[in-house]
Design an enzyme around this catalytic site. Structure first.
Site, PDB file in Angstrom:
ATOM      1  N   GLU A  59      -4.212  17.913 -10.750  1.00 16.37           N
ATOM      2  CA  GLU A  59      -4.832  18.291 -12.034  1.00 16.37           C
ATOM      3  C   GLU A  59      -6.357  18.305 -11.935  1.00 16.37           C
ATOM      4  OE1 GLU A  59      -2.542  16.828 -15.403  1.00 16.37           O
ATOM      5  OE2 GLU A  59      -4.401  16.743 -16.554  1.00 16.37           O
ATOM      6  N   HIS A 107      -0.404  12.840 -28.929  1.00 19.70           N
ATOM      7  CA  HIS A 107      -0.997  11.523 -28.639  1.00 19.70           C
ATOM      8  C   HIS A 107      -1.639  10.938 -29.885  1.00 19.70           C
ATOM      9  CE1 HIS A 107      -1.136  12.471 -24.067  1.00 19.70           C
ATOM     10  NE2 HIS A 107      -0.056  11.798 -24.387  1.00 19.70           N
ATOM     11  N   LYS A 128       7.950  23.646 -13.923  1.00 23.37           N
ATOM     12  CA  LYS A 128       6.940  22.594 -13.744  1.00 23.37           C
ATOM     13  C   LYS A 128       6.469  22.551 -12.287  1.00 23.37           C
ATOM     14  CE  LYS A 128       5.522  17.872 -14.251  1.00 23.37           C
ATOM     15  NZ  LYS A 128       5.598  16.574 -14.865  1.00 23.37           N
ATOM     16  N   ARG A 148      -2.807  22.615 -14.067  1.00 25.51           N
ATOM     17  CA  ARG A 148      -1.771  21.630 -14.443  1.00 25.51           C
ATOM     18  C   ARG A 148      -1.984  21.119 -15.870  1.00 25.51           C
ATOM     19  NH1 ARG A 148       0.917  16.668 -10.882  1.00 25.51           N
ATOM     20  NH2 ARG A 148       2.235  15.918 -12.567  1.00 25.51           N
ATOM     21  N   ARG A 192       0.819  -1.240   0.000  1.00 27.27           N
ATOM     22  CA  ARG A 192       0.000   0.000   0.000  1.00 27.27           C
ATOM     23  C   ARG A 192       0.840   1.271   0.000  1.00 27.27           C
ATOM     24  NH1 ARG A 192      -3.090  -3.251   3.424  1.00 27.27           N
ATOM     25  NH2 ARG A 192      -4.918  -4.023   2.332  1.00 27.27           N
ATOM     26  N   GLU A 245      10.281  18.834 -25.190  1.00 24.53           N
ATOM     27  CA  GLU A 245       9.488  19.042 -23.956  1.00 24.53           C
ATOM     28  C   GLU A 245       9.957  20.316 -23.240  1.00 24.53           C
ATOM     29  OE1 GLU A 245       6.822  17.383 -22.880  1.00 24.53           O
ATOM     30  OE2 GLU A 245       6.932  15.318 -23.627  1.00 24.53           O
ATOM     31  N   LYS A 270       3.235  11.867 -10.940  1.00 19.73           N
ATOM     32  CA  LYS A 270       2.379  10.983 -11.742  1.00 19.73           C
ATOM     33  C   LYS A 270       3.140   9.682 -12.019  1.00 19.73           C
ATOM     34  CE  LYS A 270      -0.471  14.325 -14.276  1.00 19.73           C
ATOM     35  NZ  LYS A 270      -0.809  14.892 -15.595  1.00 19.73           N
ATOM     36  N   HIS A 286       8.076  10.110 -27.939  1.00 21.34           N
ATOM     37  CA  HIS A 286       6.983  10.947 -27.435  1.00 21.34           C
ATOM     38  C   HIS A 286       7.300  12.453 -27.568  1.00 21.34           C
ATOM     39  CE1 HIS A 286       3.769  12.400 -24.922  1.00 21.34           C
ATOM     40  NE2 HIS A 286       4.648  12.962 -24.100  1.00 21.34           N
ATOM     41  N   HIS A 294       0.043  18.170 -26.591  1.00 21.94           N
ATOM     42  CA  HIS A 294      -0.190  16.733 -26.439  1.00 21.94           C
ATOM     43  C   HIS A 294      -1.422  16.220 -27.191  1.00 21.94           C
ATOM     44  CE1 HIS A 294       3.061  16.935 -23.653  1.00 21.94           C
ATOM     45  NE2 HIS A 294       2.958  15.661 -23.334  1.00 21.94           N
ATOM     46  N   ASN A 299       0.114  19.856 -20.641  1.00 20.58           N
ATOM     47  CA  ASN A 299      -0.188  18.987 -21.788  1.00 20.58           C
ATOM     48  C   ASN A 299      -0.210  19.773 -23.092  1.00 20.58           C
ATOM     49  OD1 ASN A 299      -0.510  16.505 -20.389  1.00 20.58           O
ATOM     50  ND2 ASN A 299      -2.450  17.285 -19.594  1.00 20.58           N
TER      51      ASN A 299
HETATM   52  P1  NAD Z   1      12.465   5.887 -22.119  1.00 23.53           P
HETATM   53  O1  NAD Z   1      12.307   5.698 -20.674  1.00 23.53           O
HETATM   54  O2  NAD Z   1      11.949   4.820 -23.022  1.00 23.53           O
HETATM   55  O3  NAD Z   1      14.023   6.138 -22.433  1.00 23.53           O
HETATM   56  C1  NAD Z   1      14.420   6.337 -23.765  1.00 23.53           C
HETATM   57  C2  NAD Z   1      15.564   5.405 -24.163  1.00 23.53           C
HETATM   58  O4  NAD Z   1      16.786   5.898 -23.618  1.00 23.53           O
HETATM   59  C3  NAD Z   1      15.439   3.981 -23.662  1.00 23.53           C
HETATM   60  O5  NAD Z   1      15.887   3.105 -24.662  1.00 23.53           O
HETATM   61  C4  NAD Z   1      16.372   3.939 -22.460  1.00 23.53           C
HETATM   62  O6  NAD Z   1      16.869   2.656 -22.192  1.00 23.53           O
HETATM   63  C5  NAD Z   1      17.471   4.849 -22.935  1.00 23.53           C
HETATM   64  N1  NAD Z   1      18.253   5.519 -21.905  1.00 23.53           N
HETATM   65  C6  NAD Z   1      17.813   6.068 -20.752  1.00 23.53           C
HETATM   66  N2  NAD Z   1      18.806   6.734 -20.156  1.00 23.53           N
HETATM   67  C7  NAD Z   1      19.907   6.591 -20.939  1.00 23.53           C
HETATM   68  C8  NAD Z   1      21.234   7.080 -20.866  1.00 23.53           C
HETATM   69  N3  NAD Z   1      21.619   7.911 -19.904  1.00 23.53           N
HETATM   70  N4  NAD Z   1      22.104   6.718 -21.834  1.00 23.53           N
HETATM   71  C9  NAD Z   1      21.710   5.929 -22.867  1.00 23.53           C
HETATM   72  N5  NAD Z   1      20.461   5.468 -23.002  1.00 23.53           N
HETATM   73  C10 NAD Z   1      19.560   5.801 -22.041  1.00 23.53           C
HETATM   74  O7  NAD Z   1      11.775   7.251 -22.612  1.00 23.53           O
HETATM   75  P2  NAD Z   1      11.621   8.704 -21.953  1.00 23.53           P
HETATM   76  O8  NAD Z   1      11.469   9.615 -23.088  1.00 23.53           O
HETATM   77  O9  NAD Z   1      12.636   8.967 -20.927  1.00 23.53           O
HETATM   78  O10 NAD Z   1      10.237   8.601 -21.165  1.00 23.53           O
HETATM   79  C11 NAD Z   1       9.023   8.418 -21.842  1.00 23.53           C
HETATM   80  C12 NAD Z   1       7.980   7.956 -20.835  1.00 23.53           C
HETATM   81  O11 NAD Z   1       7.780   8.989 -19.871  1.00 23.53           O
HETATM   82  C13 NAD Z   1       6.636   7.649 -21.445  1.00 23.53           C
HETATM   83  O12 NAD Z   1       6.186   6.412 -20.947  1.00 23.53           O
HETATM   84  C14 NAD Z   1       5.739   8.771 -20.935  1.00 23.53           C
HETATM   85  O13 NAD Z   1       4.400   8.369 -20.777  1.00 23.53           O
HETATM   86  C15 NAD Z   1       6.394   9.077 -19.612  1.00 23.53           C
HETATM   87  N6  NAD Z   1       6.109  10.435 -19.110  1.00 23.53           N
HETATM   88  C16 NAD Z   1       5.629  10.557 -17.849  1.00 23.53           C
HETATM   89  C17 NAD Z   1       5.374  11.803 -17.315  1.00 23.53           C
HETATM   90  C18 NAD Z   1       4.912  11.921 -15.887  1.00 23.53           C
HETATM   91  O14 NAD Z   1       4.564  13.031 -15.468  1.00 23.53           O
HETATM   92  N7  NAD Z   1       4.921  10.853 -15.133  1.00 23.53           N
HETATM   93  C19 NAD Z   1       5.630  12.954 -18.065  1.00 23.53           C
HETATM   94  C20 NAD Z   1       6.133  12.819 -19.354  1.00 23.53           C
HETATM   95  C21 NAD Z   1       6.375  11.540 -19.878  1.00 23.53           C
HETATM   96  N1  GLY Z   2       3.602  15.803 -17.924  1.00 21.06           N
HETATM   97  C1  GLY Z   2       2.364  16.376 -17.512  1.00 21.06           C
HETATM   98  C2  GLY Z   2       2.192  16.431 -16.036  1.00 21.06           C
HETATM   99  O1  GLY Z   2       3.046  16.019 -15.287  1.00 21.06           O
HETATM  100  O2  GLY Z   2       1.182  16.886 -15.593  1.00 21.06           O
END
Ligand code: NAD
Ligand code: GLY
Length: 374
Positions: free
Chosen positions: A239, A260, A229, A249, A122, A186, A144, A273, A256, A253
């Site tokens: 949000e 998306h 942020k 918040r 939990r 971003e 998130k 993304h 987005h 997006n």
């Molecule tokens: P990712 O986590 O897939 O990483 C991208 C690639 O880079 C992967 O292949 C990873 O293995 C590689 N990598 C990571 N660090 C590295 C490094 N230092 N050196 C070499 N390779 C490395 O993608 P991302 O763009 O980091 O994240 C995308 C995700 O984030 C999506 O799932 C999206 O939904 C999520 N997201 C969440 C929020 C939130 O508020 N929680 C906000 C924006 C995006």
């Molecule tokens: N990436 C959008 C949020 O964190 O609200």
């Protein structure tokens, strides 16, 4: 009555440095007040291969015993099935409620590790150790967490703010160029919401790619993005669906709606993304111009900055009709009505509802935009 989380709880302590990876152990001890004995690292093979040893050694030096759960690399592994494997590995390592999960990786690892921490026994503490630009400036901040499901991206999750966010921008030296561009898009999103100052500093930092890691510019820009942020999250942490003001918040997006839709129309296999967000920013700017709420010069400035951070994949072959249909299923929609984040100018986001903009305008602007970007 349980008090709602304070701002500090929601944002945790954030430390962004350069060459500081080996001090993660001390950071974690400080954040957890010496209570946690075990640190469970969630990562993937690639990132763990690059940075796992340094992180484990630092945690052990600080008095933690460590265990690891590796997930597959990529968005398609951000699933309940991966989360369940991680949870089982945590139980096998006898992780207790006072222990900590540390996510070492990009947004996929951060979202999934945070989600596992949110639901294990939990809820236990989570520390984000982001290693992509996108994760440093966006996904690791704001609480998130979640996974994807057959019925949509990020549709299973929880708000579970990290106890701390710790990053070393030197980790970005091993990040592939496409991932740097995706993270930079971003950053342009934040700057478009924040103001011209941040937009110009973003352009300056990424235009001179050879000196990206010399000096303090990148770390300073990452900190500035997080501060922006954090300010938005601080006053609308969960949000609130009812809010439609320019500080909600929801403005995070920006870009987005199209992003998306582009990702979905290409089965999540073509764009990173952040790249899709890059196009989404430009489309939202075009719509703002069309509605005559945003000056042409501000739209041109956004094109200029986005082009200076890198090259985006071609939009050739993307069907406007297919993309348009996806808009109707956007998560930001309320009671079936489309909500779009547009601009009154740089630094002046505005949430526009479906009744303020006709479907005809949305479609014709999309059609013209996709044609222009081919
Ligand atoms: P990712 O986590 O897939 O990483 C991208 C690639 O880079 C992967 O292949 C990873 O293995 C590689 N990598 C990571 N660090 C590295 C490094 N230092 N050196 C070499 N390779 C490395 O993608 P991302 O763009 O980091 O994240 C995308 C995700 O984030 C999506 O799932 C999206 O939904 C999520 N997201 C969440 C929020 C939130 O508020 N929680 C906000 C924006 C995006
Ligand atoms: N990436 C959008 C949020 O964190 O609200």
């Amino acid at each position: 009555m349980k008090a709602s989380p304070s701002v500090t709880d929601l944002l945790g302590t954030i430390e962004i440095g350069q060459g500081n990876l080996a001090s993660i152990g001390a950071f974690a001890q400080d954040r957890l007040g010496g209570r946690a004995k075990r640190a469970f690292l969630v990562s993937n093979r690639k990132v763990f291969g690059l940075y796992g040893q340094t992180v484990e050694a630092s945690l052990q030096k600080a008095g933690f015993s460590t265990a690891t759960g590796l997930i597959g690399d990529g968005e398609r592994f951000k699933t309940l099935a991966s989360a369940e494997k991680v949870l089982a590995a945590m139980a096998a390592a006898r992780i207790e409620r006072t222990d900590v999960v540390i996510s070492l990786g990009g947004g996929v690892v951060g979202d999934l590790g945070g989600f596992a921490a949110a639901i294990y026994l939990r809820g236990i503490k989570h520390i984000q150790l982001p290693t992509t630009l996108l994760a440093m400036i966006d996904s690791s901040v704001g609480g998130k967490t979640g996974v994807n499901a057959s019925f949509g991206k990020n549709t299973i999750g929880a708000f579970h703010p990290a106890a701390g966010v710790f990053a070393d921008v030197d980790c970005l030296k091993t990040l592939p160029e496409r991932e740097i561009v995706a993270g930079a898009c971003e950053m342009v999103k934040h700057a478009a919401m924040s103001g011209k100052g941040l937009l110009k500093r973003t352009k300056a930092c990424f235009s001179d790619r050879k000196s990206l890691f010399s000096g303090e510019n990148l770390a300073a820009l990452v900190r500035e993005n997080i501060a922006f942020k954090a300010k938005i999250v601080d006053q609308d942490p969960f949000e609130d669906v009812k809010r439609t003001d320019g500080r909600s918040r929801k403005i995070l997006n920006f870009g987005h709606t199209l992003a998306h839709a582009l990702e979905k129309a290409t089965n999540y296999r073509y764009f990173r993304h952040g790249e899709a967000v890059g196009y989404g920013i430009l489309y939202a700017a075009e719509l703002s111009k069309k509605l005559a709420i945003c000056d042409k010069q501000d739209v041109e400035l956004l094109y200029d900055v986005l082009h200076s951070v890198g090259v985006l994949p071609s939009l050739a072959g993307i069907e406007p009709q297919k993309v348009f249909e996806t808009f109707q299923f956007d998560k930001k929609n309320i009671s079936g009505s489309l909500q779009m984040i547009l601009l009154r100018g740089i630094g002046r986001p505005e949430i526009i509802s479906g009744d303020q903009i006709s479907s005809k305008t949305i479609f014709s602007t999309l059609e013209a935009f996709l044609k222009l970007q081919k």
